[in-house]
Scaffold this motif. Structure first.
Motif, mmCIF file in Angstrom:
data_model
loop_
_atom_site.group_PDB
_atom_site.id
_atom_site.type_symbol
_atom_site.label_atom_id
_atom_site.label_comp_id
_atom_site.label_asym_id
_atom_site.label_seq_id
_atom_site.Cartn_x
_atom_site.Cartn_y
_atom_site.Cartn_z
ATOM 1 N N LEU A 378 0.814 -1.217 0.000
ATOM 2 C CA LEU A 378 0.000 0.000 0.000
ATOM 3 C C LEU A 378 0.849 1.268 0.000
ATOM 4 O O LEU A 378 0.318 2.365 0.115
ATOM 5 N N GLY A 379 2.162 1.105 -0.122
ATOM 6 C CA GLY A 379 3.032 2.269 -0.282
ATOM 7 C C GLY A 379 3.773 2.705 0.954
ATOM 8 O O GLY A 379 4.368 3.799 0.958
ATOM 9 N N ALA A 380 3.799 1.894 2.022
ATOM 10 C CA ALA A 380 4.523 2.287 3.235
ATOM 11 C C ALA A 380 6.013 2.381 2.948
ATOM 12 O O ALA A 380 6.586 1.569 2.214
ATOM 13 N N GLN A 381 6.649 3.375 3.571
ATOM 14 C CA GLN A 381 8.089 3.591 3.384
ATOM 15 C C GLN A 381 8.888 3.119 4.590
ATOM 16 O O GLN A 381 9.971 3.612 4.868
ATOM 17 N N GLY A 382 8.347 2.146 5.283
ATOM 18 C CA GLY A 382 8.998 1.600 6.459
ATOM 19 C C GLY A 382 7.973 1.329 7.539
ATOM 20 O O GLY A 382 6.770 1.506 7.335
ATOM 21 N N ASP A 426 10.670 -13.534 14.891
ATOM 22 C CA ASP A 426 9.695 -12.479 14.591
ATOM 23 C C ASP A 426 10.357 -11.319 13.862
ATOM 24 O O ASP A 426 9.882 -10.843 12.823
ATOM 25 N N PHE A 427 11.456 -10.838 14.417
ATOM 26 C CA PHE A 427 12.128 -9.673 13.848
ATOM 27 C C PHE A 427 12.715 -9.983 12.476
ATOM 28 O O PHE A 427 12.693 -9.137 11.571
ATOM 29 N N THR A 428 13.220 -11.189 12.312
ATOM 30 C CA THR A 428 13.779 -11.562 11.009
ATOM 31 C C THR A 428 12.704 -11.514 9.925
ATOM 32 O O THR A 428 12.941 -11.012 8.818
ATOM 33 N N GLY A 429 11.518 -12.010 10.244
ATOM 34 C CA GLY A 429 10.423 -11.981 9.268
ATOM 35 C C GLY A 429 10.014 -10.575 8.892
ATOM 36 O O GLY A 429 9.782 -10.274 7.706
ATOM 37 N N ILE A 430 9.925 -9.696 9.876
ATOM 38 C CA ILE A 430 9.517 -8.317 9.606
ATOM 39 C C ILE A 430 10.595 -7.572 8.819
ATOM 40 O O ILE A 430 10.302 -6.831 7.869
ATOM 41 N N LEU A 431 11.876 -7.763 9.197
ATOM 42 C CA LEU A 431 12.971 -7.110 8.473
ATOM 43 C C LEU A 431 13.049 -7.619 7.036
ATOM 44 O O LEU A 431 13.401 -6.861 6.123
ATOM 45 N N LEU A 437 14.099 -0.784 4.011
ATOM 46 C CA LEU A 437 13.303 0.274 4.618
ATOM 47 C C LEU A 437 13.454 0.233 6.140
ATOM 48 O O LEU A 437 13.676 -0.821 6.721
ATOM 49 N N PRO A 438 13.327 1.387 6.817
ATOM 50 C CA PRO A 438 13.498 1.425 8.271
ATOM 51 C C PRO A 438 12.391 0.678 9.003
ATOM 52 O O PRO A 438 11.224 0.735 8.617
ATOM 53 N N VAL A 439 12.770 -0.025 10.079
ATOM 54 C CA VAL A 439 11.825 -0.726 10.943
ATOM 55 C C VAL A 439 12.125 -0.317 12.383
ATOM 56 O O VAL A 439 13.159 -0.687 12.940
ATOM 57 N N THR A 440 11.236 0.483 12.982
ATOM 58 C CA THR A 440 11.423 0.953 14.351
ATOM 59 C C THR A 440 10.742 -0.013 15.302
ATOM 60 O O THR A 440 9.511 -0.125 15.312
ATOM 61 N N ILE A 441 11.552 -0.704 16.112
ATOM 62 C CA ILE A 441 11.050 -1.739 17.012
ATOM 63 C C ILE A 441 11.001 -1.189 18.430
ATOM 64 O O ILE A 441 12.034 -0.813 18.993
ATOM 65 N N ARG A 442 9.796 -1.137 18.987
ATOM 66 C CA ARG A 442 9.636 -0.639 20.356
ATOM 67 C C ARG A 442 9.815 -1.785 21.338
ATOM 68 O O ARG A 442 9.138 -2.810 21.238
ATOM 69 N N LEU A 443 10.706 -1.601 22.314
ATOM 70 C CA LEU A 443 10.865 -2.603 23.359
ATOM 71 C C LEU A 443 9.593 -2.678 24.182
ATOM 72 O O LEU A 443 8.771 -1.760 24.175
ATOM 73 N N ILE A 444 9.432 -3.772 24.933
ATOM 74 C CA ILE A 444 8.173 -4.045 25.614
ATOM 75 C C ILE A 444 7.693 -2.846 26.427
ATOM 76 O O ILE A 444 8.465 -2.226 27.153
ATOM 77 N N ASP A 445 6.413 -2.531 26.297
ATOM 78 C CA ASP A 445 5.873 -1.311 26.904
ATOM 79 C C ASP A 445 4.876 -1.574 28.038
ATOM 80 O O ASP A 445 4.973 -0.961 29.096
ATOM 81 N N PRO A 446 3.875 -2.463 27.891
ATOM 82 C CA PRO A 446 2.846 -2.580 28.938
ATOM 83 C C PRO A 446 3.382 -3.257 30.195
ATOM 84 O O PRO A 446 4.384 -3.974 30.152
ATOM 85 N N ARG A 524 19.240 -6.140 3.299
ATOM 86 C CA ARG A 524 19.702 -4.815 3.726
ATOM 87 C C ARG A 524 18.772 -4.311 4.833
ATOM 88 O O ARG A 524 17.966 -3.406 4.630
ATOM 89 N N PRO A 525 18.877 -4.916 6.017
ATOM 90 C CA PRO A 525 17.968 -4.552 7.116
ATOM 91 C C PRO A 525 18.311 -3.189 7.698
ATOM 92 O O PRO A 525 19.486 -2.790 7.752
ATOM 93 N N ARG A 526 17.270 -2.485 8.151
ATOM 94 C CA ARG A 526 17.460 -1.172 8.786
ATOM 95 C C ARG A 526 16.641 -1.136 10.083
ATOM 96 O O ARG A 526 15.595 -0.497 10.155
ATOM 97 N N ALA A 527 17.114 -1.836 11.093
ATOM 98 C CA ALA A 527 16.399 -1.899 12.373
ATOM 99 C C ALA A 527 16.747 -0.698 13.234
ATOM 100 O O ALA A 527 17.906 -0.276 13.306
#
Length: 708
Positions: A378-382, A426-431, A437-446, A524-527
């Motif tokens: 759908l055109g996401a840039q990361g 999980d992260f390998t699949g998303i990357l 493209l950049p992938v911003t991964i948030r560490l556990i929050d709740p 070419r991952p960009r984590a």
């Protein structure tokens, strides 16, 4: 008390003028202004002019007078040509009020060919002058055509895109003007399938239209049943009083979510929108009884598990049975990039131009490889927000429980070691899906208690069991120990990472090892690593130090150079106010405007929407919910201050927003003005975000606005 109609023309005129002015404060006018966000203090105006009469009969022919309303193009589809209605021997109000059946405009051509040709000439002239669809009212008095008034016409979302595209192709307007005349809200409406309903289709209930679209499925009342039936190929609608994180698997499996509580920013609404799922919240007339596996309407109709319902997330209605669905050609065209007709050609053309002029990037909030793939199509840039807590649900909760219940460091490390390969996968699949493209991964929050059983349910279960499981007793002790009066402001985010030894290190190592795996596979991952809920620079300094130590370890172990920027989510007022100091240790800021709005306003989002929000909207305290559109004076000012202060310290600081506001059209214009680099939203909202980012760039440059 009635009185005789005044015979003095001057008094008639005075009363008519006063009636128009008084209409400004009528109930319908107030409702309309509220819906259209029109200011209360604008006032209205009165035109005084001579009248012509469409009900004057001629001695020659009955049809020599009449009245009508016409458009220069079809306001429903945007197709070229005259579209309208005509009534012989009638006044204008007769057409609008529908007191008589109007005739097609072609009847005027038969009854009065000369007037018809004149009308066609006038319509061409008016559209050429206004350079847009025109809505025209006219009267024929004894054979003579009179144009009474014209205005730029209202239109459907489909017509808006087609008309803007066609006027551009015809050379009437420029490509920039064409883009400004459509908007993201219209595009979103075009993407969802719709029900083909009739007036006879009376809904079971009405709720809040939380996530638009249309879905049909059998009713289920818990997550496990939704998953089970979905695995068997059955479409389901998950019905709950309200949803919790435990319901996520069921929400993923279901076609739609229906709740009897909550508003547009409740858990059900936010998560459903993020997944592009249909959702109706706050259907208060429904009594949901999960134990009996049924819900009951206000009129006494009972719907049981397995019964089929249709959920309209655009209208906020629920119908019994399966209504016929109309698929969205626009949705398919956006995912494939291929036009299938005039409408999809117009939509793709508008997006292409938006992409060529926008400055803001459009990234996605995505937590799975499947979401990432769809977002990219759908055109996401990361990915601007990848939530890691969703990766700890389902079967993995047992490992989280083991970590929480660990009696010593060794037991805790064993539990974390078991989670590590799962996180890495999980992260390998998303990357992989977002390669380059950049992938911003948030560490556990709740807070961790969200991964444990409900406190009350567990206590009741233990009390009713003659020989309770020791593990359950241990769980209850842990739940009691972790219980907080206000978990939103408790042990979560960076506080949790610093308080639980090894938790943050495990996640950072999983990210680093996923990056190494992708590099070795030729990717070419960009984590990017995001530290959540930072309040003070010291928290970020400590977290960054630990993260950098883990990255260094992985580099040494693998012989691979890692470039993983480390930044933070700005979601607390203090963080925004001290952004200059925080920027010393941050490579990027991502504004979490959901929590920033709650903490700035001092509001609990779900509680406020369920209690006084409707009153505040009615009384004008809010013109729109600050959780839907950014509060520019308060929350927005904090964002602007943080951007300015952060970049004064770190000129290379990247800034974006990943809250719900990242997909809101009006908010996107604000984020453009304050200089953010990107907005991040659910995959489904990416096309609208791209479109609005382009419109924001044009309207900021020209100072223009939508002519409609």
């Amino acid at each position: 008390m009635s009185e005789e109609f005044p015979q003095d023309p001057a008094e008639q005129l005075t009363r008519a003028i006063r009636a128009v002015f008084d209409s400004w404060n009528g109930e319908r006018a107030r409702i309309y202004r509220h819906r259209e966000h029109i200011s209360e203090d604008l006032g209205t105006a009165v035109n005084v002019q001579a009248m012509v009469f469409g009900n004057l009969r001629s001695a020659v022919t009955f049809e020599s007078s009449g009245t009508g309303v016409t458009f220069t193009r079809d306001p429903a589809t945007g197709e070229r040509g005259m579209y309208g209605d005509y009534l012989p021997d009638a006044q204008g109000e007769d057409v609008v009020a529908g007191v008589r059946d109007a005739l097609p405009l072609s009847e005027l051509k038969r009854l009065n060919p000369r007037a018809y040709l004149q009308l066609a000439d006038h319509l061409r002239m008016l559209e050429h002058h206004y350079r847009d669809l025109c809505d025209v009212e006219f009267t024929v008095e004894r054979g003579k055509l009179w144009i009474l008034q014209t205005r730029v016409g209202k239109r459907t979302a489909e017509a808006a895109f087609r008309i803007a595209h066609d006027l551009r192709v015809e050379g009437t307007i420029t490509p920039d003007e064409s883009l400004v005349r459509v908007d993201g809200a219209e595009l979103t409406r075009l993407m969802f399938p719709r029900f083909d309903t009739t007036p006879a289709d009376v809904p079971l209930a009405q709720g809040v239209p939380a996530s638009p679209g249309a879905a049909v499925g059998v009713v289920v009342f818990d997550s496990a049943e939704a998953v089970r039936r979905a695995a068997a190929g059955e479409a389901t609608v998950l019905v709950r009083r309200e949803t919790t994180p435990d319901d996520l698997p069921g929400m993923i499996a279901a076609q739609a979510v229906l709740t009897s509580r909550g508003g547009k920013t409740s858990h059900a609404a936010v998560v459903a929108r993020g997944m592009g799922k249909v959702c109706v919240c706050g259907a208060e007339a429904l009594t949901v009884d999960p134990a009996a596996r049924r819900f009951t309407t206000e009129s006494g109709v009972s719907v049981h598990e397995g019964d089929t319902v249709s959920v309209d997330g655009t209208a906020g209605t629920v119908h019994l049975g399966a209504l016929p669905l109309t698929a969205s050609d626009v949705g398919r065209a956006l995912e494939t990039g291929t036009a299938s007709g005039p409408l999809t050609e117009a939509v793709l053309g508008a997006l292409t131009h938006a992409d060529s002029v926008r400055r803001l990037e459009a990234r996605a909030n995505a937590d799975t490889p499947e979401d990432a793939v769809r977002a990219r199509s759908l055109g996401a840039q990361g990915i601007g927000l990848c939530r890691t807590e969703h990766m700890f649900l389902g079967e993995r909760r047992a490992l989280v429980e083991a970590m929480i219940l660990a009696r010593d460091d060794n037991a805790r490390q064993d539990a974390l070691a078991a989670l590590l390969p799962l996180q890495r996968e999980d992260f390998t699949g998303i990357l992989t899906a977002m390669d380059e493209l950049p992938v911003t991964i948030r560490l556990i929050d709740p807070p961790l208690h969200e991964f444990l059983p409900d406190r009350t349910e567990l206590a009741v279960s233990l009390a009713r069991t003659e020989h309770p499981d020791p593990h359950d007793r241990e769980l209850l002790a842990a739940v009691e120990r972790m219980h907080e009066q206000n978990p939103m402001l408790g042990l979560r985010g960076v506080r949790l990472g610093l308080a639980v030894p090894g938790l943050m290190a495990m996640q950072v190592r999983a990210i680093a090892e996923a990056v190494v795996a992708r590099l070795r596979a030729g990717g070419r991952p960009r984590a990017e690593i995001m530290i959540p809920l930072v309040d003070t620079v010291e928290e970020l300094r400590l977290a960054r130090t630990e993260a950098e130590a883990v990255l260094a370890e992985v580099q040494e172990e693998t012989g691979t150079t890692l470039d993983c920027p480390i930044g933070t989510m700005i979601e607390l007022p203090r963080a925004a106010l001290t952004a200059g100091r925080i920027a010393e240790y941050a490579d990027f800021f991502s504004f979490g405007t959901n929590d920033l709005t709650q903490t700035t306003w001092g509001l609990s989002r779900d509680d406020a929407e369920a209690s006084f929000f409707p009153l505040y909207l009615e009384k004008g305290v809010f013109s729109v919910s600050p959780f839907e559109t950014i509060d520019q004076e308060g929350v927005g000012r904090l964002v602007e201050m943080a951007v300015e202060a952060g970049r004064a310290v770190n000129s290379r600081l990247e800034t974006g927003v990943c809250g719900e506001h990242g997909g809101d059209p009006e908010s996107i214009h604000f984020f453009h003005r304050v200089g953010l680099d990107y907005v991040s939203c659910s995959p489904f909202r990416i096309p609208a975000a791209r479109l609005e980012a382009g419109r924001a760039a044009l309207m900021d440059t020209t100072g223009g606005s939508d002519s409609r």
